[in-house]
Scaffold this motif. Sequence first.
Motif, mmCIF file in Angstrom:
data_model
loop_
_atom_site.group_PDB
_atom_site.id
_atom_site.type_symbol
_atom_site.label_atom_id
_atom_site.label_comp_id
_atom_site.label_asym_id
_atom_site.label_seq_id
_atom_site.Cartn_x
_atom_site.Cartn_y
_atom_site.Cartn_z
ATOM 1 N N TRP A 373 -22.159 -21.834 -56.644
ATOM 2 C CA TRP A 373 -22.362 -23.156 -56.979
ATOM 3 C C TRP A 373 -23.744 -23.317 -57.764
ATOM 4 N N ILE A 374 -24.710 -22.682 -57.704
ATOM 5 C CA ILE A 374 -26.045 -22.696 -58.557
ATOM 6 C C ILE A 374 -25.498 -22.286 -59.855
ATOM 7 N N SER A 375 -24.816 -21.377 -59.896
ATOM 8 C CA SER A 375 -24.370 -20.895 -61.427
ATOM 9 C C SER A 375 -23.687 -21.884 -62.108
ATOM 10 N N LEU A 376 -22.630 -22.419 -61.574
ATOM 11 C CA LEU A 376 -22.019 -23.399 -61.895
ATOM 12 C C LEU A 376 -22.805 -24.853 -62.316
ATOM 13 N N ALA A 377 -23.395 -25.067 -61.502
ATOM 14 C CA ALA A 377 -24.598 -26.357 -61.813
ATOM 15 C C ALA A 377 -25.328 -25.952 -63.164
ATOM 16 N N LEU A 378 -25.748 -24.753 -63.112
ATOM 17 C CA LEU A 378 -26.810 -24.345 -64.266
ATOM 18 C C LEU A 378 -25.882 -24.510 -65.567
ATOM 19 N N LEU A 379 -24.727 -23.864 -65.453
ATOM 20 C CA LEU A 379 -23.770 -23.975 -66.806
ATOM 21 C C LEU A 379 -23.542 -25.261 -67.258
ATOM 22 N N VAL A 380 -23.249 -26.201 -66.093
ATOM 23 C CA VAL A 380 -22.814 -27.665 -66.615
ATOM 24 C C VAL A 380 -24.087 -28.490 -66.996
ATOM 25 N N ALA A 381 -25.158 -28.345 -66.232
ATOM 26 C CA ALA A 381 -26.501 -29.257 -66.330
ATOM 27 C C ALA A 381 -27.399 -28.893 -67.060
ATOM 28 N N LEU A 382 -27.679 -27.623 -67.210
ATOM 29 C CA LEU A 382 -28.892 -27.276 -67.831
ATOM 30 C C LEU A 382 -29.188 -27.991 -69.147
ATOM 31 N N PRO A 383 -30.453 -28.738 -69.271
ATOM 32 C CA PRO A 383 -30.574 -29.296 -70.450
ATOM 33 C C PRO A 383 -30.664 -28.371 -71.747
ATOM 34 N N ILE A 384 -30.251 -28.970 -72.980
ATOM 35 C CA ILE A 384 -30.503 -28.279 -74.310
ATOM 36 C C ILE A 384 -31.362 -29.039 -75.093
ATOM 37 N N ARG A 385 -32.743 -28.236 -75.455
ATOM 38 C CA ARG A 385 -33.369 -28.934 -76.321
ATOM 39 C C ARG A 385 -33.180 -29.140 -77.521
ATOM 40 N N CYS A 386 -33.665 -30.304 -78.179
ATOM 41 C CA CYS A 386 -33.664 -30.849 -79.658
ATOM 42 C C CYS A 386 -34.038 -29.747 -80.460
ATOM 43 N N ARG A 387 -33.702 -29.879 -81.772
ATOM 44 C CA ARG A 387 -34.380 -28.777 -82.611
ATOM 45 C C ARG A 387 -35.889 -28.764 -82.911
ATOM 46 N N SER A 388 -36.421 -30.249 -82.871
ATOM 47 C CA SER A 388 -37.830 -30.232 -83.110
ATOM 48 C C SER A 388 -38.702 -29.835 -81.759
ATOM 49 N N GLN A 389 -37.947 -29.862 -80.651
ATOM 50 C CA GLN A 389 -38.703 -29.226 -79.398
ATOM 51 C C GLN A 389 -38.651 -27.703 -79.495
ATOM 52 N N VAL A 390 -37.679 -27.142 -79.976
ATOM 53 C CA VAL A 390 -37.367 -25.693 -80.035
ATOM 54 C C VAL A 390 -38.303 -25.231 -81.099
ATOM 55 N N ALA A 391 -38.437 -26.011 -81.977
ATOM 56 C CA ALA A 391 -39.529 -25.651 -83.127
ATOM 57 C C ALA A 391 -40.893 -25.513 -82.599
#
Length: 444
Positions: A373-391
Motif C-alpha cells: 500500500w505504501i508503494s502504491l501511495a508513492l506511485l499515485v501521490a508522489l509530487p512532481i517538481r516543476c522545471r524551475s524547482q528542478v533547476a
Amino acid sequence: MAQGAPWRTSHRVIFVIALVVAVTGFLAIAAVGHAFFDLKVYYGALNYWHDGGSIYDFLKPGTKYGFTYPPFAALVMLPMAYVPWPLAIVISVALSVVTSALLLWWLVEPIARRVGWNHWFALAVALCLAAAFEPMRETVDFGQVNMLLLFLVGADLLRLVGQGSRWAGVGIGLATAIKLTPGVFILYLLVTGRWRAAFTAMGTAVAATLFAGAVAPDASRTFWTEALWNTDRVGALDFISNQSLRGVVARLNPSDPSTAAWLALVVLTLAVWVWRSRAAAAAGDEAAGLALTGALSCLISPVTWVHHLVWLLPALVLLVDNAYLAPAGSRRRRWLLGSAIVAYGFLISRIVWVWERDFSGVLGFVGGNLYVWISLALLVALPIRCRSQVAGSTQSGGQPRSGASGGEAGQLAEPGDVAQLGKPYRRPSPRPLKFENHSFAVGH
C-alpha cells in the motif's frame, strides 16, 4: 555570525552522535540477523563454479536456494571466489555503504542547500536514517546487491540522462545485465521518449549478456533455458516478505492464486505509472522518474522481498524535498513531512511480519500487505517538481538564494496553501503575484 558557527557545529556533532547511538540501539532490538545468507549463496556458488561445477547446479547446503542471477552477474562477482569469506563480507558491506552514501548525497544535497544545513550534517543524518530503514538493513545483512543496482540506475538518471550525456543509459544497461528487474527503467526511457538513452541501455545490456555468453557459454545456456524459469529457486509467492501485487494476490488464495487478477492489477498499475512518469519527464524531474519507476518495479515484480524495497528510498527523500519547497508552516509542508514520517516509520517497523504465519481476514489483508500500500501511495501521490524547482535543485553552491532567509531559501507561497500530494508545486514568476489554479496533466 562567525562566533555562532562553532556553536552550531558542536551541536550538530552532538546530534549526529546521539542519532548514531539511537539507531544502533534500535538495530540491536529490531534488526534480524541473517548472517549474510544470500552472500553465502553467492560465495558458495562462485567457488563451486570456479572449481569446475555448474554455477546453477549449486544449492546452499540444507536449502533449496542457489544462484539466480544472469551469467554476467556471476562474472562481476567472480573475484569473490579468490578472497577469504571475511573479506567477502567486508567488500559487500563497504559496497553497500559507499553506493548508499553517493546516492543519498545526490538526493539530499538540494534539501541541505534549501534549509541551510552543512553538507556533512545532511549526509550523516540521511545515512543514519537509512541504516534503520528495514529494506536497507536487510540488504546489508543478507549481503544483497540491491544498493549497487539502485546506484547504477540512479547515477544514470540523476547525473547523465538529464544532461543528455552520450553515456546515458549505460548504468541502466549494466544493472539490467546483472539482474533483470532494473530493465523496467529501459521501459521508462522508452515511455518518456529518451530514445538514445534507451537504445544505449538496451545495447549495453545485450553486449554484457553476449560477453557473458562468450566467456561462459554453458552457464549462459543453462540460465536462459532452465534456471530463469525455475521459480522454485526463488521462494513461495505467498510468503509475507513478498510485498508485491503478486504477493497480495497469492495471499488471498495461497493454494490457487489468480494469475488473471494479478495481470489485471499490473496493467492498471502500468497505466498509472505511464501517466505519472511522462509528467515527471516533461517537468525535467528525473529524480521523480527514478522514484516512480522504483515504486513500479516493487509493485509489478512477481517477487519483491522486503530488502528489494530499497527502491522506495528515493521517493521517501523526495517527499521531504517537496515538503521544504512548500512555505514554512503551510498545510502542504505538514502533509508531506507527515506522509514521509509515517511511511518511513512503517518501513522501519517490521510490522508486516506480525502476519507472517496468519495473514487471513481483513486485518491480515491490510496489515500483511502494508508495504504494498505504501508503494502504491508513492506511485499515485508522489509530487512532481516543476522545471524551475528542478533547476534550482541542481544549482551549485551551498548558500540560500538572495531574497530568502535561512531555512526558507527559495520558498514562496502556494495558491490556496492546499496539500495536493500528487501535484507539482509551481514557483510564481518574479512579477507581482497573480495566483492561478493549475490542474495536473501529463503534458506538464
